[in-house]
Design a protein around this motif. Structure first.
Motif, PDB file in Angstrom:
ATOM      1  N   LYS A   1     -28.053 -10.514  39.806  1.00  0.00           N
ATOM      2  CA  LYS A   1     -27.838 -10.753  38.380  1.00  0.00           C
ATOM      3  C   LYS A   1     -26.403 -10.448  37.959  1.00  0.00           C
ATOM      4  O   LYS A   1     -25.854 -11.106  37.085  1.00  0.00           O
ATOM      5  CB  LYS A   1     -28.795  -9.894  37.548  1.00  0.00           C
ATOM      6  N   ILE A   2     -25.793  -9.442  38.554  1.00  0.00           N
ATOM      7  CA  ILE A   2     -24.470  -8.986  38.117  1.00  0.00           C
ATOM      8  C   ILE A   2     -23.326  -9.736  38.798  1.00  0.00           C
ATOM      9  O   ILE A   2     -22.215  -9.805  38.243  1.00  0.00           O
ATOM     10  CB  ILE A   2     -24.340  -7.456  38.322  1.00  0.00           C
ATOM     11  N   ILE A   3     -23.535 -10.327  39.947  1.00  0.00           N
ATOM     12  CA  ILE A   3     -22.460 -11.006  40.679  1.00  0.00           C
ATOM     13  C   ILE A   3     -21.717 -12.035  39.818  1.00  0.00           C
ATOM     14  O   ILE A   3     -20.484 -12.068  39.856  1.00  0.00           O
ATOM     15  CB  ILE A   3     -22.988 -11.631  41.994  1.00  0.00           C
ATOM     16  N   PRO A   4     -22.402 -12.861  39.014  1.00  0.00           N
ATOM     17  CA  PRO A   4     -21.666 -13.843  38.206  1.00  0.00           C
ATOM     18  C   PRO A   4     -20.682 -13.230  37.205  1.00  0.00           C
ATOM     19  O   PRO A   4     -19.777 -13.908  36.737  1.00  0.00           O
ATOM     20  CB  PRO A   4     -22.770 -14.606  37.468  1.00  0.00           C
ATOM     21  N   TYR A   5     -20.844 -11.966  36.880  1.00  0.00           N
ATOM     22  CA  TYR A   5     -19.972 -11.299  35.914  1.00  0.00           C
ATOM     23  C   TYR A   5     -18.805 -10.554  36.578  1.00  0.00           C
ATOM     24  O   TYR A   5     -17.992  -9.950  35.886  1.00  0.00           O
ATOM     25  CB  TYR A   5     -20.786 -10.312  35.068  1.00  0.00           C
ATOM     26  N   CYS A   6     -18.747 -10.606  37.891  1.00  0.00           N
ATOM     27  CA  CYS A   6     -17.731  -9.847  38.628  1.00  0.00           C
ATOM     28  C   CYS A   6     -16.649 -10.770  39.184  1.00  0.00           C
ATOM     29  O   CYS A   6     -16.951 -11.853  39.680  1.00  0.00           O
ATOM     30  CB  CYS A   6     -18.382  -9.108  39.792  1.00  0.00           C
ATOM     31  N   ASN A   7     -15.416 -10.317  39.108  1.00  0.00           N
ATOM     32  CA  ASN A   7     -14.323 -11.065  39.727  1.00  0.00           C
ATOM     33  C   ASN A   7     -14.379 -10.946  41.246  1.00  0.00           C
ATOM     34  O   ASN A   7     -14.124 -11.906  41.961  1.00  0.00           O
ATOM     35  CB  ASN A   7     -12.964 -10.553  39.246  1.00  0.00           C
ATOM     36  N   ARG A   8     -14.702  -9.749  41.717  1.00  0.00           N
ATOM     37  CA  ARG A   8     -14.732  -9.521  43.160  1.00  0.00           C
ATOM     38  C   ARG A   8     -15.846  -8.534  43.481  1.00  0.00           C
ATOM     39  O   ARG A   8     -16.001  -7.526  42.806  1.00  0.00           O
ATOM     40  CB  ARG A   8     -13.390  -8.963  43.616  1.00  0.00           C
ATOM     41  N   VAL A   9     -16.600  -8.855  44.529  1.00  0.00           N
ATOM     42  CA  VAL A   9     -17.705  -7.997  44.972  1.00  0.00           C
ATOM     43  C   VAL A   9     -17.538  -7.746  46.469  1.00  0.00           C
ATOM     44  O   VAL A   9     -17.321  -8.687  47.239  1.00  0.00           O
ATOM     45  CB  VAL A   9     -19.076  -8.675  44.725  1.00  0.00           C
ATOM     46  N   PHE A  10     -17.626  -6.499  46.855  1.00  0.00           N
ATOM     47  CA  PHE A  10     -17.609  -6.121  48.266  1.00  0.00           C
ATOM     48  C   PHE A  10     -18.999  -5.609  48.613  1.00  0.00           C
ATOM     49  O   PHE A  10     -19.523  -4.726  47.930  1.00  0.00           O
ATOM     50  CB  PHE A  10     -16.574  -5.013  48.521  1.00  0.00           C
ATOM     51  N   LEU A  11     -19.590  -6.142  49.661  1.00  0.00           N
ATOM     52  CA  LEU A  11     -20.907  -5.698  50.116  1.00  0.00           C
ATOM     53  C   LEU A  11     -20.720  -4.812  51.343  1.00  0.00           C
ATOM     54  O   LEU A  11     -20.064  -5.214  52.305  1.00  0.00           O
ATOM     55  CB  LEU A  11     -21.787  -6.891  50.478  1.00  0.00           C
ATOM     56  N   TYR A  12     -21.284  -3.627  51.294  1.00  0.00           N
ATOM     57  CA  TYR A  12     -21.175  -2.674  52.397  1.00  0.00           C
ATOM     58  C   TYR A  12     -22.556  -2.342  52.944  1.00  0.00           C
ATOM     59  O   TYR A  12     -23.509  -2.164  52.201  1.00  0.00           O
ATOM     60  CB  TYR A  12     -20.502  -1.374  51.938  1.00  0.00           C
ATOM     61  N   ASP A  13     -22.619  -2.224  54.258  1.00  0.00           N
ATOM     62  CA  ASP A  13     -23.820  -1.777  54.952  1.00  0.00           C
ATOM     63  C   ASP A  13     -23.549  -0.359  55.437  1.00  0.00           C
ATOM     64  O   ASP A  13     -22.555  -0.126  56.118  1.00  0.00           O
ATOM     65  CB  ASP A  13     -24.099  -2.711  56.134  1.00  0.00           C
ATOM     66  N   ASN A  14     -24.386   0.570  55.067  1.00  0.00           N
ATOM     67  CA  ASN A  14     -24.205   1.948  55.530  1.00  0.00           C
ATOM     68  C   ASN A  14     -25.380   2.415  56.378  1.00  0.00           C
ATOM     69  O   ASN A  14     -25.654   3.596  56.467  1.00  0.00           O
ATOM     70  CB  ASN A  14     -23.971   2.900  54.353  1.00  0.00           C
ATOM     71  N   SER A  15     -26.066   1.463  57.033  1.00  0.00           N
ATOM     72  CA  SER A  15     -27.235   1.833  57.828  1.00  0.00           C
ATOM     73  C   SER A  15     -26.848   2.648  59.062  1.00  0.00           C
ATOM     74  O   SER A  15     -27.631   3.493  59.507  1.00  0.00           O
ATOM     75  CB  SER A  15     -28.028   0.590  58.239  1.00  0.00           C
ATOM     76  N   GLN A  16     -25.683   2.398  59.639  1.00  0.00           N
ATOM     77  CA  GLN A  16     -25.215   3.193  60.778  1.00  0.00           C
ATOM     78  C   GLN A  16     -23.916   3.903  60.417  1.00  0.00           C
ATOM     79  O   GLN A  16     -23.760   5.081  60.643  1.00  0.00           O
ATOM     80  CB  GLN A  16     -25.021   2.316  62.004  1.00  0.00           C
ATOM     81  N   TYR A  17     -22.982   3.147  59.889  1.00  0.00           N
ATOM     82  CA  TYR A  17     -21.735   3.677  59.363  1.00  0.00           C
ATOM     83  C   TYR A  17     -21.254   2.688  58.311  1.00  0.00           C
ATOM     84  O   TYR A  17     -21.737   1.565  58.241  1.00  0.00           O
ATOM     85  CB  TYR A  17     -20.683   3.896  60.461  1.00  0.00           C
ATOM     86  N   LEU A  18     -20.326   3.078  57.487  1.00  0.00           N
ATOM     87  CA  LEU A  18     -19.879   2.221  56.394  1.00  0.00           C
ATOM     88  C   LEU A  18     -19.112   1.019  56.944  1.00  0.00           C
ATOM     89  O   LEU A  18     -18.115   1.174  57.637  1.00  0.00           O
ATOM     90  CB  LEU A  18     -18.996   3.023  55.431  1.00  0.00           C
ATOM     91  N   ARG A  19     -19.615  -0.182  56.624  1.00  0.00           N
ATOM     92  CA  ARG A  19     -19.034  -1.410  57.155  1.00  0.00           C
ATOM     93  C   ARG A  19     -19.089  -2.486  56.079  1.00  0.00           C
ATOM     94  O   ARG A  19     -20.151  -2.743  55.506  1.00  0.00           O
ATOM     95  CB  ARG A  19     -19.854  -1.840  58.362  1.00  0.00           C
ATOM     96  N   CYS A  20     -17.953  -3.110  55.808  1.00  0.00           N
ATOM     97  CA  CYS A  20     -17.921  -4.216  54.856  1.00  0.00           C
ATOM     98  C   CYS A  20     -18.548  -5.443  55.519  1.00  0.00           C
ATOM     99  O   CYS A  20     -18.117  -5.861  56.591  1.00  0.00           O
ATOM    100  CB  CYS A  20     -16.486  -4.520  54.430  1.00  0.00           C
ATOM    101  N   VAL A  21     -19.582  -5.999  54.886  1.00  0.00           N
ATOM    102  CA  VAL A  21     -20.281  -7.141  55.478  1.00  0.00           C
ATOM    103  C   VAL A  21     -20.089  -8.423  54.688  1.00  0.00           C
ATOM    104  O   VAL A  21     -20.505  -9.495  55.128  1.00  0.00           O
ATOM    105  CB  VAL A  21     -21.788  -6.849  55.650  1.00  0.00           C
ATOM    106  N   GLY A  22     -19.450  -8.327  53.527  1.00  0.00           N
ATOM    107  CA  GLY A  22     -19.227  -9.538  52.747  1.00  0.00           C
ATOM    108  C   GLY A  22     -18.296  -9.303  51.584  1.00  0.00           C
ATOM    109  O   GLY A  22     -18.235  -8.202  51.036  1.00  0.00           O
ATOM    110  N   VAL A  23     -17.561 -10.360  51.251  1.00  0.00           N
ATOM    111  CA  VAL A  23     -16.681 -10.328  50.091  1.00  0.00           C
ATOM    112  C   VAL A  23     -16.942 -11.591  49.284  1.00  0.00           C
ATOM    113  O   VAL A  23     -16.979 -12.696  49.832  1.00  0.00           O
ATOM    114  CB  VAL A  23     -15.193 -10.265  50.498  1.00  0.00           C
TER     115      VAL A  23
END
Length: 80
Positions: free
Chosen positions: A19-41
């Motif tokens: 719902k919030i993505i359309p209101y954001c200029n930039r979104v970084f998606l992080y996975d922290n299941s093992q260690y912090l890792r950027c998985v999408g921009v």
């Protein structure tokens, strides 16, 4: 914590993110299941970087969000 509470919160978080993505200029998606890792921009609703496409790497929640945006982009561009 009960499994049903975790699942409910997980699904609600994914819905809220979509719902919030359309209101954001930039979104970084992080996975922290093992260690912090950027998985999408995502920038202005466009997927710029999708690490979930790397063979052997799994992050189902991020993959679902990124695939949904990519399908919307393809539809908006007349490719679907």
């Amino acid at each position: 914590m009960p499994a049903d509470t975790i699942e409910r919160r997980y699904l609600l978080s994914a819905e809220n993110l979509n719902k919030i993505i359309p209101y954001c200029n930039r979104v970084f998606l992080y996975d922290n299941s093992q260690y912090l890792r950027c998985v999408g921009v995502i920038e202005n609703g466009v997927v710029l970087n999708d690490m979930t496409m790397i063979p052997g790497y799994e992050c189902p929640w991020a993959e679902s969000i990124l695939r949904g945006l990519q399908q919307e982009q393809a539809y908006d561009n007349g490719r679907l």
